[in-house]
Design a protein around this motif. Sequence first.
Motif, PDB file in Angstrom:
ATOM      1  N   UNK A  67      -2.291  30.036 -50.637  1.00  0.00           N
ATOM      2  CA  UNK A  67      -1.961  31.436 -50.958  1.00  0.00           C
ATOM      3  C   UNK A  67      -3.148  32.369 -50.706  1.00  0.00           C
ATOM      4  N   UNK A  68      -4.014  32.012 -49.794  1.00  0.00           N
ATOM      5  CA  UNK A  68      -5.170  32.810 -49.416  1.00  0.00           C
ATOM      6  C   UNK A  68      -6.057  33.139 -50.624  1.00  0.00           C
ATOM      7  N   UNK A  69      -6.215  32.178 -51.535  1.00  0.00           N
ATOM      8  CA  UNK A  69      -7.046  32.370 -52.732  1.00  0.00           C
ATOM      9  C   UNK A  69      -8.521  32.213 -52.402  1.00  0.00           C
ATOM     10  N   UNK A 116     -16.384  23.709 -44.462  1.00  0.00           N
ATOM     11  CA  UNK A 116     -15.512  22.798 -43.729  1.00  0.00           C
ATOM     12  C   UNK A 116     -14.089  23.340 -43.639  1.00  0.00           C
ATOM     13  N   UNK A 117     -13.748  24.319 -44.471  1.00  0.00           N
ATOM     14  CA  UNK A 117     -12.432  24.935 -44.389  1.00  0.00           C
ATOM     15  C   UNK A 117     -11.352  24.221 -45.166  1.00  0.00           C
ATOM     16  N   UNK A 118     -11.657  23.110 -45.802  1.00  0.00           N
ATOM     17  CA  UNK A 118     -10.626  22.360 -46.532  1.00  0.00           C
ATOM     18  C   UNK A 118     -10.106  23.115 -47.754  1.00  0.00           C
ATOM     19  N   UNK A 119     -10.956  23.969 -48.347  1.00  0.00           N
ATOM     20  CA  UNK A 119     -10.503  24.743 -49.513  1.00  0.00           C
ATOM     21  C   UNK A 119      -9.337  25.645 -49.138  1.00  0.00           C
ATOM     22  N   UNK A 120      -9.416  26.270 -47.976  1.00  0.00           N
ATOM     23  CA  UNK A 120      -8.342  27.158 -47.525  1.00  0.00           C
ATOM     24  C   UNK A 120      -7.047  26.383 -47.324  1.00  0.00           C
ATOM     25  N   UNK A 121      -7.156  25.145 -46.871  1.00  0.00           N
ATOM     26  CA  UNK A 121      -5.962  24.317 -46.704  1.00  0.00           C
ATOM     27  C   UNK A 121      -5.385  23.894 -48.046  1.00  0.00           C
ATOM     28  N   UNK A 122      -6.260  23.636 -49.030  1.00  0.00           N
ATOM     29  CA  UNK A 122      -5.819  23.195 -50.348  1.00  0.00           C
ATOM     30  C   UNK A 122      -5.175  24.331 -51.137  1.00  0.00           C
ATOM     31  N   UNK A 123      -5.581  25.574 -50.856  1.00  0.00           N
ATOM     32  CA  UNK A 123      -5.044  26.743 -51.559  1.00  0.00           C
ATOM     33  C   UNK A 123      -4.360  27.642 -50.547  1.00  0.00           C
ATOM     34  N   UNK A 132     -15.811  36.889 -48.182  1.00  0.00           N
ATOM     35  CA  UNK A 132     -15.891  37.829 -49.304  1.00  0.00           C
ATOM     36  C   UNK A 132     -17.340  38.201 -49.575  1.00  0.00           C
ATOM     37  N   UNK A 133     -17.581  39.495 -49.788  1.00  0.00           N
ATOM     38  CA  UNK A 133     -18.921  40.007 -50.061  1.00  0.00           C
ATOM     39  C   UNK A 133     -19.069  40.307 -51.548  1.00  0.00           C
ATOM     40  N   UNK A 134     -20.320  40.223 -52.054  1.00  0.00           N
ATOM     41  CA  UNK A 134     -20.610  40.573 -53.438  1.00  0.00           C
ATOM     42  C   UNK A 134     -20.322  42.050 -53.638  1.00  0.00           C
ATOM     43  N   UNK A 135     -19.740  42.386 -54.783  1.00  0.00           N
ATOM     44  CA  UNK A 135     -19.480  43.789 -55.102  1.00  0.00           C
ATOM     45  C   UNK A 135     -19.727  44.039 -56.573  1.00  0.00           C
ATOM     46  N   UNK A 136     -20.168  45.232 -56.885  1.00  0.00           N
ATOM     47  CA  UNK A 136     -20.404  45.643 -58.266  1.00  0.00           C
ATOM     48  C   UNK A 136     -19.246  46.528 -58.688  1.00  0.00           C
TER      49      UNK A 136
END
Length: 185
Positions: A10-12, A1-8, A17-21
């Motif tokens: 600072x681009x947290x 929904x994109x609300x997390x980006x609005x709540x944070x 983001x992709x999984x990385x080892x």
Amino acid sequence: CGLCALAYPLEAVEYDQKEQMEDIEVGAIIVATGFSTFDPTRKPQYHFEQGKDIITSMQLERMLSASGPTSGRVVQPSSMNEPKSVAFVQWVGSRDAQLGNPYCSKVCCMQAIKNALQIRERHPDTAVVIHYLDVRASGEGYEEMYIRAQNAGVSFVRGLPGEIVPFELGGGDGGAEVVYEDTLA
């Protein structure tokens, strides 16, 4: 929904983001599995709710903390005075099939020994006794700590109390009587 980006703002949050080892070197790994505390009111013979001076090990941990409510001093909650004696009761809720906990917590023995040592170091005139069924000191340095506690004057009594009677039940202001049998005596 994109609300997390609005709540944070600072681009947290990175939705793409992709999984990385990654290999990293560390000095230690801590596996924090968590735990849940036991509700002492499930053992009515210990009168937890009726006794002002009957506390849990977690409450004692907080009291012993330098940043805690008593600045690391051990006090009787009823009077805020230093106790003349402290009794630890082990196995409350552990190894008790009737309560649904037939296993050992693997924590309480060493927690009690550590706390007993801290009490003796900070309050050398306070008598400290640990009531137990058996002592599980099975980690590195644990047996030595158990012996150190004995040498510091901590008493170990084999046998769990049948009852803890708060003095409030008899009209007193605080403290309690521990009714027990020492099975080694």
